[in-house]
Design a protein around this motif. Sequence first.
Motif, short mmCIF file in Angstrom:
data_model
loop_
_atom_site.label_atom_id
_atom_site.label_comp_id
_atom_site.label_asym_id
_atom_site.label_seq_id
_atom_site.Cartn_x
_atom_site.Cartn_y
_atom_site.Cartn_z
N PRO A 87 -19.16 -18.62 -11.95
CA PRO A 87 -19.69 -17.89 -13.00
C PRO A 87 -21.24 -17.57 -13.38
CG PRO A 87 -18.36 -19.59 -13.84
CD PRO A 87 -18.14 -19.76 -12.38
N GLN A 88 -21.87 -18.74 -12.94
CA GLN A 88 -23.16 -18.86 -13.24
C GLN A 88 -24.34 -18.03 -12.11
OE1 GLN A 88 -21.03 -21.03 -12.39
NE2 GLN A 88 -22.05 -22.91 -10.92
N ILE A 89 -23.48 -17.59 -11.21
CA ILE A 89 -24.09 -16.85 -9.95
C ILE A 89 -23.71 -15.41 -9.96
CG2 ILE A 89 -24.66 -16.72 -7.45
CD1 ILE A 89 -24.26 -19.87 -7.12
N LYS A 90 -24.66 -14.67 -10.15
CA LYS A 90 -24.37 -13.31 -9.99
C LYS A 90 -24.48 -12.79 -8.33
CE LYS A 90 -26.17 -8.52 -10.72
NZ LYS A 90 -27.53 -7.69 -11.40
N MET A 91 -23.33 -12.29 -7.92
CA MET A 91 -23.45 -12.21 -6.44
C MET A 91 -23.36 -10.63 -6.26
SD MET A 91 -22.47 -14.14 -3.88
CE MET A 91 -23.61 -13.07 -2.94
N VAL A 92 -24.26 -10.33 -5.45
CA VAL A 92 -24.69 -8.96 -4.93
C VAL A 92 -24.37 -8.93 -3.24
CG1 VAL A 92 -26.26 -7.03 -4.66
CG2 VAL A 92 -26.18 -8.46 -6.61
N VAL A 93 -23.47 -8.19 -2.96
CA VAL A 93 -23.14 -7.93 -1.51
C VAL A 93 -23.64 -6.40 -1.05
CG1 VAL A 93 -21.34 -8.07 0.36
CG2 VAL A 93 -21.25 -9.58 -1.82
N THR A 94 -24.09 -6.66 0.05
CA THR A 94 -24.48 -5.23 0.54
C THR A 94 -23.15 -4.71 1.31
OG1 THR A 94 -24.96 -6.07 3.15
CG2 THR A 94 -26.86 -6.32 1.57
N GLY A 95 -23.32 -3.33 1.56
CA GLY A 95 -22.34 -2.71 2.37
C GLY A 95 -22.58 -3.12 3.72
N GLY A 96 -21.69 -2.08 4.83
CA GLY A 96 -22.12 -2.27 6.16
C GLY A 96 -20.96 -2.42 6.72
N VAL A 97 -21.14 -2.59 8.20
CA VAL A 97 -20.16 -2.89 9.03
C VAL A 97 -19.98 -4.28 9.44
CG1 VAL A 97 -19.15 -2.22 11.20
CG2 VAL A 97 -20.20 -0.50 10.07
N ALA A 98 -18.77 -4.91 9.34
CA ALA A 98 -18.75 -6.50 9.46
C ALA A 98 -18.66 -6.70 10.90
CB ALA A 98 -17.54 -6.80 8.80
N ARG A 99 -19.55 -7.82 11.14
CA ARG A 99 -19.35 -8.35 12.66
C ARG A 99 -18.39 -9.49 12.57
NH1 ARG A 99 -23.18 -10.56 15.55
NH2 ARG A 99 -22.43 -9.87 17.34
N PRO A 100 -17.24 -9.50 13.45
CA PRO A 100 -16.66 -10.73 13.59
C PRO A 100 -17.04 -12.23 13.91
CG PRO A 100 -16.04 -9.18 15.24
CD PRO A 100 -16.78 -8.56 14.34
N GLN A 101 -18.37 -11.91 14.73
CA GLN A 101 -18.74 -13.12 15.36
C GLN A 101 -19.35 -13.91 13.96
OE1 GLN A 101 -18.92 -10.22 16.47
NE2 GLN A 101 -18.94 -10.18 18.93
N SER A 102 -20.11 -13.35 13.15
CA SER A 102 -21.04 -13.84 12.07
C SER A 102 -20.39 -13.49 10.78
CB SER A 102 -22.29 -13.44 12.32
OG SER A 102 -22.57 -12.09 12.12
N TYR A 103 -19.59 -12.70 10.43
CA TYR A 103 -19.24 -12.32 9.29
C TYR A 103 -20.22 -11.49 8.32
CZ TYR A 103 -15.70 -15.78 10.18
OH TYR A 103 -14.66 -16.76 10.77
N GLU A 104 -21.09 -11.08 9.08
CA GLU A 104 -22.31 -10.30 8.57
C GLU A 104 -22.09 -8.92 8.59
OE1 GLU A 104 -26.20 -11.96 9.20
OE2 GLU A 104 -25.52 -13.24 10.55
N LEU A 105 -22.67 -8.26 7.32
CA LEU A 105 -22.49 -6.72 7.42
C LEU A 105 -23.82 -6.21 7.86
CD1 LEU A 105 -21.29 -6.61 3.66
CD2 LEU A 105 -19.83 -6.22 5.81
#
Length: 266
Positions: A147-165
């Motif tokens: 709760p003490q961390i505000k989490m902002v996630v980009t959109g995008g296409v997920a890569r299964p190798q790295s979980y990155e968008l």
Amino acid sequence: MSRDARWSALLELLAQHGRLEVEDAATELDVSAATIRRDLDQLAEQQMLTRTRGGAVAHGVSYELPLRYKTARHASEKQRIGRAAADLVAVGEVVGLTGGTTITEVARALAVRADIAADSTAGMGRPPALTVVTNALNIATELVIRPQIKMVVTGGVARPQSYELTGPLASGVLEEITLDIAVLGVNAIDIERGAYVHHEGEARINRLLAERAQRVVVAADSSKVGKRAFARVCSLGQVDVLVTDTGITAESSARFTDAGVTVIAV
């Protein structure tokens, strides 16, 4: 040695050499040839490699291990690097995090850092102790429950190798924000060439994180120093700090320092 440890070791050997012989792998891992054959068959079923007569070869020209198989590589070094990089972030800052096993350790260290974790009033009319912007799904999943961390996630296409968008949706978000500090995970960093990763889409997003930040930290174990990868993230001139382990040579450390990069070896 457990099956998961063997699989990680086999995939790492395959990534290094491009092909693997059963007998050589059995000798390297001190297990029977039958065990190695069974492991290779099972990895082939998961499309992690291509079986050949007497061994296996890597898929394609550029071979990148999926994140779940990288976790055990240089684990203790990555944990130390993660804590050291997390210490560079001040309470109240907006921090950008890429994906990767080392940056996952940075995120975990931030989550349990005493001055951040102790801020129980965040979200009660007060700003968060920390704002984290990331394109990594696994990091977002770990931090969103804090709760003490505000989490902002980009959109995008997920890569299964790295979980990155990656892609235009991720770029669009990053082009609209500013960061106090960006902590980048890389596959290679070199004095002349700068910081690199394997995938061009991830390089683009990592580059944007660096451009939007006032300070740029590269967190990478010493096995990445002096190496090359496919896609450049940024030049060394954009990097303020390199956090690595004590395996970095004195010569390499001195060259980074001469180039204006602060080296922290833990």
